[in-house]
Write a protein that holds these residues in place. Structure first.
Motif, PDB file in Angstrom:
ATOM      1  N   ASN A 270       0.937   4.132  -2.949  1.00  0.00           N
ATOM      2  CA  ASN A 270       0.748   5.597  -2.994  1.00  0.00           C
ATOM      3  C   ASN A 270       1.722   6.559  -3.704  1.00  0.00           C
ATOM      4  O   ASN A 270       1.524   6.997  -3.354  1.00  0.00           O
TER       5      ASN A 270
ATOM      6  N   ASP B  77      -8.142   3.684  -5.879  1.00  0.00           N
ATOM      7  CA  ASP B  77      -8.136   4.503  -5.004  1.00  0.00           C
ATOM      8  C   ASP B  77      -9.108   5.578  -5.381  1.00  0.00           C
ATOM      9  O   ASP B  77      -8.922   6.707  -6.424  1.00  0.00           O
TER      10      ASP B  77
ATOM     11  N   GLU C 107       1.225  -1.177   0.053  1.00  0.00           N
ATOM     12  CA  GLU C 107      -0.256   0.017   0.023  1.00  0.00           C
ATOM     13  C   GLU C 107       1.159   1.151   0.457  1.00  0.00           C
ATOM     14  O   GLU C 107       0.176   1.947  -0.546  1.00  0.00           O
TER      15      GLU C 107
END
Length: 777
Positions: free
Chosen positions: A540, A568, A536
């Motif tokens: 990101n 997302d 994750e």
């Protein structure tokens, strides 16, 4: 030869001269120690005659050139001499002509070549220290290439012992000269380093010289040493008197070669001369490599390596380096591999010092002039014509690669080599090769990856990215992909690091299409063995990079950013907003249509509709662009609007009317809109039972009028410059126009009036109007 001697200058003689590009041969002939005066006079006349022939080859190989200096290099003469452009041409016979003035009557020379026990202890009548060294052994001070030509002449004319005696005297002279130069530099080192200025100590290098002086000495000594006259086998051999304890002819030959190869010398002018320098150096090194290193030879290597490092401007490996000196890369690689098993620290000092290539430096660095790698640039910002520069840079790269390989597992040495590469290598392609080499060495299959060497590989790759970011390089895409692979091998922190600083390494397109896409691929996740939290965090970072790229270059990165941010919601919304903000000014209709189709594919029809309407505002289709690539996008946008409902169709039709002037496209849209009810596929689970839209009411009435108007305007435009061969095509066009006219309730009347107007206006085109009457009345 008789043909030439008789003085018959014909085509055969011209051909013969072209193939006599052997300076040493003619030197040997005229330096025959027993050559009579009349013979030498004959040869002098003959050589001058050949020298005056127009096709006589030049010594530097630049045959037929009016300029002796083809490069922008410095004049090869001391200050006060005429410019190099005014110097006379030197041919392959010039040195032989000059050698005709030499003789063998010098008493000291005669004693050297004839007496095995000639020392200053035996001859007290001349105590001049320049004739003997501290041990009392004879020296011979003469222009080194000329002195060596004497050795070659003695060997060629059957005087091997005399040649050997003179060769030993010359080598002892070279060794004494080297020692004096070392002492001088040590005495004045502080002053010279403070000034930061050096002059060329040898305008004429020994390696690559037309007379090959070092090669002559080496061959003379090696033949004696390998022919059974070595001191260790024949201690009573007369010439051995001039060898030190434990020294042999082979060791003397090796030391001579090292002295010559390490000499700081100017790169000569011209392609031929420069290639000869490289070729002679490689030939001499090949001969050295045939010699097995024993303890005594290793001592000589160590001694010469230290001297070369400390000899200042006299050595190509000294602290002060002339800007256009011949590089030492090939020689240093040989020294490095030879010394590495015996003295690694000294080997690395030699190799690191040799990495310099000052000819590619724009100016000499200011600041601390006492640094070992200080470069003296006599003429800043001058780029001479080094024809062999590509070869030289390759050799520099090979030296660096050799050091990287040897330093595997030693973090300190690897860091030092890395800094040297970053400072001295100026070619992105060569640095990329080094990065790839380091990567291969670090990831050999039979061992665990060497993380330190991998980091060096990554650092080199990062430098390549910075060097090629703003310049064109056809391997750029390969370089970017390789860097991501290398960073993946180093670890997740390396990937995160390159994404954090992407703007200094990649273009926005590269960062999104290659870097971020690769980072978020399943293969990368599997390769790194990441847990959910690490996945994750990495995702990101990739999404943040994608959004930054989309803001910087929405035209090329918006779609990639949307794709990368699909999972997302917040990031996806941000990317979509970036597209909307850029749609007004920063994006064209093709890009917007592409993103709109992507939105429809992802299940966002209203967003697709919004983007399609924005794209329509940038589009302009003229009357004759019936094959424009955007036509399919326009038809798709109208179909999407029609499927969403009457309101959406009503909103898009004015945009279509404003942007599209092509009658056939407008008629196609009009027919499609009349076939089905608007909104029939707006909700896939519910059928719409509405009626078909009327052509007499908005919004189709506006589209119908625009289509009819487009046909009328297009017809007049075609008739302005129509030729008979296009008549039949024009009639078919009017047939399609009639179909559109008849869609209006008064279309028959309008079309009839339109045809009548054509007949009246274009009545001069009788044949065409006759065809119109036959088809339409």
């Amino acid at each position: 030869l008789l043909f030439l001697i008789n003085g018959v200058l014909c085509s055969f003689e011209t051909h013969f001269i072209k193939n006599l590009n052997k300076r040493a041969l003619w030197m040997c002939i005229v330096l025959n120690p027993h050559c009579k005066t009349e013979q030498k006079g004959f040869w002098l006349r003959q050589l001058r005659r050949w020298n005056g022939v127009d096709v006589c080859p030049l010594e530097d190989g630049n045959h037929g050139s009016e300029l002796t200096n083809l490069t922008n290099a410095l004049p090869q003469g001391p200050p006060g001499n005429p410019d190099s452009l005014t110097r006379p041409h030197r041919t392959v016979f010039t040195r032989a002509i000059e050698a005709c003035d030499l003789h063998w009557q010098d008493p000291h020379l005669q004693h050297i070549i004839t007496a095995d026990h000639y020392t200053n202890y035996c001859y007290h009548d001349n105590l001049d220290s320049s004739l003997f060294d501290a041990r009392g052994w004879p020296l011979w001070h003469e222009h080194v290439p000329t002195a060596c030509a004497r050795v070659d002449a003695l060997r060629s004319h059957g005087y091997p012992k005399e040649a050997l005696r003179l060769a030993i005297a010359i080598v002892n002279t070279l060794r004494r000269q080297q020692q004096k130069q070392l002492e001088f530099f040590r005495t004045h080192k502080k002053e010279l380093l403070h000034k930061g200025v050096t002059s060329v100590t040898n305008l004429e290098g020994w390696v690559g010289h037309p007379l090959d002086p070092i090669g002559t000495l080496f061959s003379t000594l090696m033949e004696t040493g390998q022919g059974g006259e070595d001191r260790t086998e024949h201690p009573a051999s007369p010439a051995q008197r001039f060898l030190e304890e434990g020294e042999s002819f082979v060791s003397l030959a090796v030391e001579t070669a090292l002295i010559g190869l390490g000499q700081q010398r100017v790169m000569p002018d011209g392609l031929y001369a420069q290639e000869k320098v490289c070729r002679n150096e490689e030939q001499l090194l090949a001969k050295l490599q045939e010699v097995d290193l024993n303890d005594s030879l290793v001592k000589i290597f160590r001694k010469q390596a230290v001297v070369l490092l400390e000899a200042g401007p006299y050595s190509g490996l000294g602290e002060l380096l002339y800007r256009e000196s011949v590089p030492m890369h090939t020689f240093a690689r040989y020294l490095f591999t030879s010394l590495l098993p015996h003295d690694a620290e000294l080997a690395y000092k030699i190799a690191l010092r040799a990495m310099r290539l000052p000819v590619l430096e724009s100016t000499a660095p200011s600041g601390d002039l006492s640094r070992p790698h200080h470069i003296v640039s006599v003429v800043p910002n001058r780029y001479p014509r080094w024809f062999t520069l590509s070869h030289i840079e390759t050799q520099q790269c090979e030296l660096a690669s050799t050091m990287l390989t040897a330093a595997k597992g030693d973090a300190r040495k690897l860091q030092t080599v890395l800094e040297s590469i970053q400072k001295n290598i100026h070619s992105s392609s060569h640095i990329f090769k080094l990065a790839q080499d380091a990567f291969k060495i670090a990831t050999l299959m039979d061992s665990l990856p060497d993380l330190t060497l991998l980091k060096v590989s990554l650092e080199l790759g990062l430098q390549v990215m910075r060097m090629t970011l703003s310049t064109l390089n056809w391997r750029r895409r390969e370089m970017v992909r390789w860097l991501v692979t290398c960073a993946t091998e180093v670890g997740v922190f390396a990937l995160d690091s390159i994404m954090q600083s992407w703007f200094t390494l990649f273009t926005p397109t590269e960062a999104t299409s290659v870097v971020a896409s690769t980072v978020m691929s399943n293969s990368t996740i599997v390769r790194l063995h990441l847990d959910c939290h690490q996945q994750e965090n990495l995702a990101n970072s990739a999404r943040t990079l994608a959004l930054q790229c989309a803001m910087k270059d929405p035209q090329n990165c918006a779609l990639s950013a949307l794709t990368l941010c699909e999972k997302d919601h917040i990031a996806f919304e941000t990317a979509y907003q970036i597209v909307l903000d850029a749609a007004a000014t920063g994006m064209n209709y093709t890009q917007l249509f592409t993103i709109a189709r992507y939105m429809e594919h992802r299940g966002y029809p209203m967003r697709a509709y919004k983007l399609a309407t924005l794209a329509m505002t940038h589009l302009n289709l003229s009357y004759n662009q019936d094959t424009h690539p955007a036509i399919n996008d326009v038809l798709w946008a109208c179909a999407l609007s029609h499927s969403l409902g009457k309101n959406e169709l009503a909103a898009v039709i004015p945009l279509v009317v404003k942007s599209v002037k092509c009658a056939t496209v407008l008629s196609d849209i009009l027919r499609r809109c009349t076939l089905t009810t608007p909104g029939m596929v707006a909700l896939h689970s519910r059928r719409n039972s509405g009626k078909l839209m009327s052509l007499d009411k908005a919004p189709l009435r506006q589209l119908l009028d625009a289509t009819i108007g487009a046909y009328i305007n297009t017809t007049h435009s075609r008739l302005t410059h129509i030729s008979p061969r296009h008549y039949s095509e024009f009639i078919e066009f009017l047939s399609k126009a009639r179909e559109t006219f008849l869609m209006a309730h008064d279309g028959h009347i309008q079309f009839t009036q339109f045809i009548d107007n054509l007949k009246q206006i274009y009545k001069g085109k009788k044949k065409l109007m006759m065809l119109v009457r036959e088809r339409f009345g």
